[in-house]
Enzyme design. Sequence first.
Site, PDB file in Angstrom:
ATOM      1  N   LYS A  76      11.411  23.410 -36.233  1.00 11.18           N
ATOM      2  CA  LYS A  76      12.578  22.730 -36.819  1.00 11.18           C
ATOM      3  C   LYS A  76      12.424  21.219 -36.650  1.00 11.18           C
ATOM      4  O   LYS A  76      11.926  20.756 -35.613  1.00 11.18           O
ATOM      5  CB  LYS A  76      13.849  23.229 -36.121  1.00 11.18           C
ATOM      6  CG  LYS A  76      15.159  22.703 -36.697  1.00 11.18           C
ATOM      7  CD  LYS A  76      16.346  23.311 -35.936  1.00 11.18           C
ATOM      8  CE  LYS A  76      17.686  22.834 -36.485  1.00 11.18           C
ATOM      9  NZ  LYS A  76      18.833  23.433 -35.741  1.00 11.18           N
ATOM     10  N   SER A 151      22.344  25.586 -38.733  1.00 12.93           N
ATOM     11  CA  SER A 151      21.582  24.483 -39.278  1.00 12.93           C
ATOM     12  C   SER A 151      20.080  24.747 -39.367  1.00 12.93           C
ATOM     13  O   SER A 151      19.357  23.993 -40.012  1.00 12.93           O
ATOM     14  CB  SER A 151      21.801  23.240 -38.412  1.00 12.93           C
ATOM     15  OG  SER A 151      21.285  23.446 -37.105  1.00 12.93           O
ATOM     16  N   SER A 175      23.455  28.051 -34.647  1.00 10.17           N
ATOM     17  CA  SER A 175      22.464  27.579 -35.623  1.00 10.17           C
ATOM     18  C   SER A 175      21.135  28.317 -35.607  1.00 10.17           C
ATOM     19  O   SER A 175      20.294  28.093 -36.479  1.00 10.17           O
ATOM     20  CB  SER A 175      22.216  26.082 -35.432  1.00 10.17           C
ATOM     21  OG  SER A 175      23.334  25.345 -35.870  1.00 10.17           O
TER      22      SER A 175
END
EC number: 6.3.5.7
Length: 488
Positions: A76, A151, A175
């Site tokens: 990420k 997210s 997330s």
Amino acid sequence: MPFTSLSELKTKLDSGETTAVDLAKLYLGRIDTYNETLNAFVDIDAKHVLEQAEASDAYRTKHGPRPLEGLPIAIKDIFCTQDGPTQCCSNILRGYHAPYDAHVITRLKAAGAVLVGKTNMDEFAMGSSTETSAFGICRNPWDTDRIPGGSSGGSAAAVAAGLAPAALGTDTGGSIRQPASICGITGLKPTYGRVSRRGIIAFASSLDQAGPMTRTVKDSAMITAAISGHDSMDSTSVTDAPSVDWLGACDKTDMKGIKIGKPKEYFIDGMDADVRASIEAALAKCEELGAEIIDISLPHTEAAVAAYYVIAPSEASANLSRYDGVRFGHRCKDPEDLLDMYTRSRDEGFGSEVKRRILTGTFALSSGYYDAYYIKAQRVRTLIRQDFINAFEKVDLIATPTSPITAFKLGEKTDDPLTMYLADIFTIAVNLAGLPGLSQPCGFVDGLPVGLQWIAPAWREDLILGAASAYEGATDWLRVPAGFGGEA
């Protein structure tokens, strides 16, 4: 091969059936083919990926394999890495290169993993749909007109579409678990303090936690084993965290003797009826496997969203104050004075959702409102934590839906932030209490995945891994989306 689990790929590598370079080429080829559709990756350096893979194969020949030797893992865009940009999908950090690796990146490298690019995410991890990214929206492989969750939506979409066998995400209010549920994969949020936060770009420091996003439960255990452990340079990293037999915990094939709590507050009006039916069917399967289902109550759950959206923005307003156009990140052109540089740099650099949360947090921390909002929210947090402590005196684990709905349409909720915030209604309380949680596939509604969430007492990830492994072995919900290798 692209949808082979991490543990099976390790077997193929260790037996000589394939090499790290072969795997790197396989996934780079799929990224080249599908990323234009999904926008799951925001940065790829194919040359560097192949260099890592070549080095891994050479290490294996000379020294033998390390735990993750040659296995590709996507990252990420919130983890600092020396190799390539770290931009948190924000214009204010566009082009930023970190001077050091995050602690979990260092541990992945030490375990022999091959890092495959940076994945898309909501700007500064603020969002539930990966639509606030400054680098463009990310799409769900199960229906490219729908969101992949957030997210960590890029990581979830990459694993679900077979662009990487595993990825790292972060979980501040769900997330990891919510996008894992939305994309039909497994996502584990470890206990707060189990994994170092050093080198993770901070959103809400008392809530942020890194964890794996994978196809199987065992794969999540493999990665967590590699990234967990004390870090003397993170004050929230626990020194005496109970050890876990990560892989041994995944050997369970039944749930005999396990008491599973079913909290009434997680089966509410407004929840999608078909999602509810999928969760009820999953709990029935758990009973078949030997578990006892016990009705419980977590009475302060209703206040979790309100408390979270005071605490998290308050911490974000402090953490993001460092982006001022002076030390790093975006700086506006030709500022008239210092104040003009601060205000224009931040206005140009931050997106609307990040600004909304900074303003909310600054208001909550301001003189005259601190006691009324922030302190009150922290008291509610204590009550939520006590709810879980009370519940775990009666049950071993808690099982809930991960999300009250399946993936919604792109743009459907962007004009209504409150509705968007409610997408995390079933995951936020776990972060407020600092507990471990895992989402795994448990069904489909109209062709879209549904996720089952497991919650355990602090440091008992082994209980989650055992139950989730038994459920995974007794069901077949791990599937491949049509258009990416699955059946239409």
